[in-house]
Design a protein around this motif. Structure first.
Motif, PDB file in Angstrom:
ATOM      1  N   ALA A  48       8.801  34.688  11.895  1.00 31.92           N
ATOM      2  CA  ALA A  48       9.657  35.892  11.863  1.00 31.92           C
ATOM      3  C   ALA A  48      10.408  36.076  10.550  1.00 31.92           C
ATOM      4  O   ALA A  48      11.214  36.995  10.428  1.00 31.92           O
ATOM      5  N   ASP A  49      10.204  35.196   9.589  1.00 33.35           N
ATOM      6  CA  ASP A  49      11.064  35.244   8.411  1.00 33.35           C
ATOM      7  C   ASP A  49      10.415  35.909   7.194  1.00 33.35           C
ATOM      8  O   ASP A  49      10.999  35.933   6.120  1.00 33.35           O
ATOM      9  N   VAL A  50       9.182  36.441   7.325  1.00 31.22           N
ATOM     10  CA  VAL A  50       8.510  37.064   6.183  1.00 31.22           C
ATOM     11  C   VAL A  50       8.969  38.520   6.070  1.00 31.22           C
ATOM     12  O   VAL A  50       8.670  39.343   6.937  1.00 31.22           O
ATOM     13  N   ILE A  51       9.693  38.840   4.985  1.00 33.40           N
ATOM     14  CA  ILE A  51      10.260  40.191   4.853  1.00 33.40           C
ATOM     15  C   ILE A  51       9.491  41.058   3.858  1.00 33.40           C
ATOM     16  O   ILE A  51       9.697  42.259   3.787  1.00 33.40           O
ATOM     17  N   HIS A  52       8.612  40.433   3.058  1.00 40.51           N
ATOM     18  CA  HIS A  52       7.867  41.220   2.073  1.00 40.51           C
ATOM     19  C   HIS A  52       6.590  40.479   1.701  1.00 40.51           C
ATOM     20  O   HIS A  52       6.577  39.258   1.586  1.00 40.51           O
ATOM     21  N   LYS A  53       5.499  41.237   1.522  1.00 41.72           N
ATOM     22  CA  LYS A  53       4.233  40.664   1.049  1.00 41.72           C
ATOM     23  C   LYS A  53       3.530  41.694   0.182  1.00 41.72           C
ATOM     24  O   LYS A  53       3.610  42.891   0.429  1.00 41.72           O
ATOM     25  N   GLU A  54       2.834  41.185  -0.838  1.00 41.54           N
ATOM     26  CA  GLU A  54       2.285  42.093  -1.845  1.00 41.54           C
ATOM     27  C   GLU A  54       1.190  41.376  -2.638  1.00 41.54           C
ATOM     28  O   GLU A  54       1.230  40.150  -2.796  1.00 41.54           O
TER      29      GLU A  54
END
Length: 704
Positions: A48-54
């Protein structure tokens, strides 16, 4: 109280250690991905702690790779990328990716942390040709970034050879240093005084043992009351460090100065909380509940540090102003030189240096290429920030728009009038500054025809009824702009004086051209920008950011170029010989050895056994050239680096001219460089502006 920490770890994801690229990506994305090689799915959607991916891809990457940079389908692109890698790598022990993990400073919010990470990843990895698949994990108290990097070059059909240069130890060390620089810049940008340092305690001269990185798993176990070897080791280190701090409080002070520009007993108290608390278990998570004894220790330590300083606030301010006169960014060596006149022994000097370095007006900005710490003052930092903001304000204000037809007519008339034709790149530069933007820039090395191009722009502006004026830091540069571009010019100092006295009143129909903008210091640049903004006039900055830097503080031209964009004229026209043009380009780009090699190959460089012989040979050659080709003195020039050498060479030349009955011995007068002799026929260089005499710094004169 949390504080920014330095953590950057680099490792290789390899099959030999049982790792899988698709599985690794799925975990870091907190996503479900299908592994084509294993014919199975990896599902980590419960994280639940992933706030951004790119995914970031090099600008010159092939089409298939650019398709991966789709922010709407990052998980699918990541799945495709690492399946391609798994498919391409055939060996059982193949290296699949490089992972870089680094901690984000807790002081930044999520948006700011993401911007910092993106800038670092783009500059340090993607610009080198790597594909970067990255995600931000916002753990409580431990925000961090995972970056998975490709190891091979890219081609139209997929992956090529592995790039060995990306494995060099020097590059890995550079990444560690750069992360500290980028982080500290963003912390300053968002008004935080803390900073991080990539160096070990030993390298920083801090007599403490570095703490171990505990990680989320160990922390979670600690919260559930489960003790681990990692936590036991961490607590042992805390106890040992507390003993060292108790023995020598300056150890903690040394550490704090690497983390903060200024600090109080409150900050020191929280730092002590890393080593002791009222529970006695040395756990960092309870640092807010300090014992009275620990707070008293902190208070005593601050008082001890403050008692070291004996300089008044006025003296410290004067020390900073002394440095700011020439430097906007400086080292401890500059501080030492400025402090020395106010102390009379080693002890007082040490105390004064401590006090100055603890001043809230001194800001730490990172390490230079030489490994030395760099500082600036809060005043200079604010000044250079205001320069950027003011330039942005001017850019948003539109100036007079000129139609293409009228522009072409004026340019044609100018070329017919001068008998010279603008080259394609010169026309591009002229059209760039004629756009309705209220601020624009031209970059060009010496001899590329900047002045001729500015003359063309002047002709167009004047055909539209606009008033064009030129300014430059030195009088000789202003004279050159007047002569070569027919733009009436004066020094920046004279321009500002005329503005203040009401002798010049600018408005929307004025265009100001600043020549040699790369040599203009921050104070002068800010004054001009304010004037342009208030008058809603247009400003054109012209120069070469790679040339000699300003004598005054700051070099803002390069920063303005990056912010505003520019047109560049690259071809050198002043030199007719191709080898001379190549040498000029090399010198301008900082490739001094290559430029000298060009001249050496043409037998234009001569060596002597010592300085005295070289000076005697220079003066002898000077007289021979004048005898063979008699011309005015201004056709021959000897250049030296040091003022002492200039004085010696001038003395040798004058003595030779006296012996040849060209001039009399003359009169002794005082100059900026000391006593000199002058007589009728001597050539002089003015070293400062003088309004009464009507001369400017850099102008030449002949005594008649």
């Amino acid at each position: 109280m949390a504080m920014a920490i330095y953590h950057l770890h680099i490792k290789v994801i390899s099959r030999s250690t049982g790792k899988n690229a698709v599985s690794s990506a799925a975990y870091r994305h907190a996503a479900r991905m299908f592994d084509e090689q294993e014919n199975k799915s990896w599902d980590y959607q419960k994280k639940a702690d992933v706030i951004h991916k790119e995914i970031l891809v090099p600008e010159n990457a092939p089409y298939w790779a650019k398709q991966l940079a789709n922010r709407n389908e990052v998980d699918k692109s990541s799945e495709k990328l690492w399946n391609l890698v798994e498919q391409h790598e055939k060996r059982n022990d193949a290296q699949l990716a490089r992972e870089v993990e680094f901690a984000l400073p807790i002081e930044l919010n999520q948006e700011q942390g993401i911007a910092l990470a993106r800038e670092f990843i783009q500059d340090q990895f993607v610009l080198r040709g790597m594909i970067a698949d990255w995600s931000v994990h916002w753990d409580e108290g431990n925000p961090h970034v995972h970056v998975m990097l490709s190891l091979r070059s890219l081609d139209e059909h997929g992956f090529g050879l592995k790039v060995r240069e990306w494995n060099h130890k020097g590059l890995l060390q550079e990444w560690r240093e750069k992360w500290a620089e980028y982080t500290n810049f963003h912390l300053r940008l968002h008004q935080h005084e803390v900073r991080i340092d990539h160096r070990s305690y030993q390298e920083q001269g801090i007599g403490l043992i570095p703490s171990t990185h505990q990680g989320k798993a160990a922390t979670d176990m600690d919260r559930r009351g489960m003790r681990t070897d990692i936590l036991k080791e961490a607590n042992d280190i805390r106890r040992e460090n507390l003993a060292r701090i108790s023995k020598s409080p300056q150890v903690l002070f040394k550490k704090m100065t690497t983390q903060r520009e200024t600090f109080t007993s409150h900050h020191l108290g929280h730092e002590l909380g890393r080593y002791i608390n009222d529970q006695g278990n040395f756990s960092h998570k309870h640092s807010d509940r300090l014992s009275k004894a620990a707070l008293q220790d902190a208070e005593n330590l601050v008082n001890e540090i403050h008692s070291l300083g004996k300089l008044t606030p006025e003296t410290i301010s004067h020390i900073f102003k002394t440095i700011e006169h020439h430097e906007s960014v400086f080292t401890e060596r500059h501080l030492i030189k400025a402090i020395a006149p106010y102390t009379n022994n080693a002890e007082s000097f040490t105390k004064a240096l401590f006090q100055v370095k603890a001043s809230p007006e001194l800001l730490y900005v990172g390490l230079g290429n030489d490994g030395r710490e760099r500082f600036t003052t809060r005043r200079m930092f604010n000044l250079e920030n205001n320069i950027q903001k003011t330039a942005d304000t001017i850019r948003k204000s539109l100036h007079v728009k000129i139609s293409d037809h009228r522009m072409q007519q004026a340019l044609k008339h100018y070329q017919n009038q001068t008998g010279k034709v603008l080259t394609d790149e010169q026309i591009t530069a002229v059209k760039h500054v004629l756009k309705p933007s209220s601020i624009s820039c031209i970059v060009g090395r010496a001899g590329t025809g900047k002045s001729f191009s500015l003359g063309a722009a002047r002709a167009v502006w004047e055909s539209e009824g606009l008033r064009v004026q030129g300014i430059a830091l030195s009088g000789i540069a202003a004279d050159g702009l007047s002569k070569d571009a027919a733009i009436l010019s004066r020094t920046i100092q004279s321009f500002q004086y005329a503005i203040e006295k009401g002798q010049i009143v600018l408005n929307h129909h004025d265009v100001i051209v600043m020549d040699e903008a790369g040599m203009t210091d921050s104070v002068s640049m800010m004054a001009v920008l304010k004037t342009i903004r208030n008058a809603r006039a247009k400003l054109v900055l012209v120069g070469d950011h790679a040339q000699i830097q300003p004598v005054g503080p700051g070099a803002t031209f390069r920063a303005l170029l990056e912010r505003l964009g520019f047109a560049e004229i690259q071809t050198v026209y002043r030199q007719k010989e191709q080898w001379q043009r190549e040498a000029t380009v090399s010198f301008s780009a900082g490739r001094v050895s290559k430029g000298l090699s060009n001249y050496n190959a043409q037998n234009c460089i001569h060596f002597d056994e010592n300085e005295n012989h070289a000076m005697l040979r220079l003066t002898s050659d000077w007289f021979k050239m004048r005898a063979q080709h008699p011309k005015n003195l201004d056709q021959y020039l000897i250049v030296a680096h040091r003022n002492t050498d200039v004085l010696t060479l001038n003395h040798l030349l004058r003595t030779g001219r006296i012996q040849r009955n060209e001039i009399a011995e003359g009169y002794t007068v005082n100059s900026k460089l000391g006593e000199i002799k002058i007589s009728q026929g001597d050539r002089l260089l003015f070293l400062k502006n003088d309004r009464q005499l009507g001369v400017n710094n850099g102008r030449f004169a002949t005594i008649t």
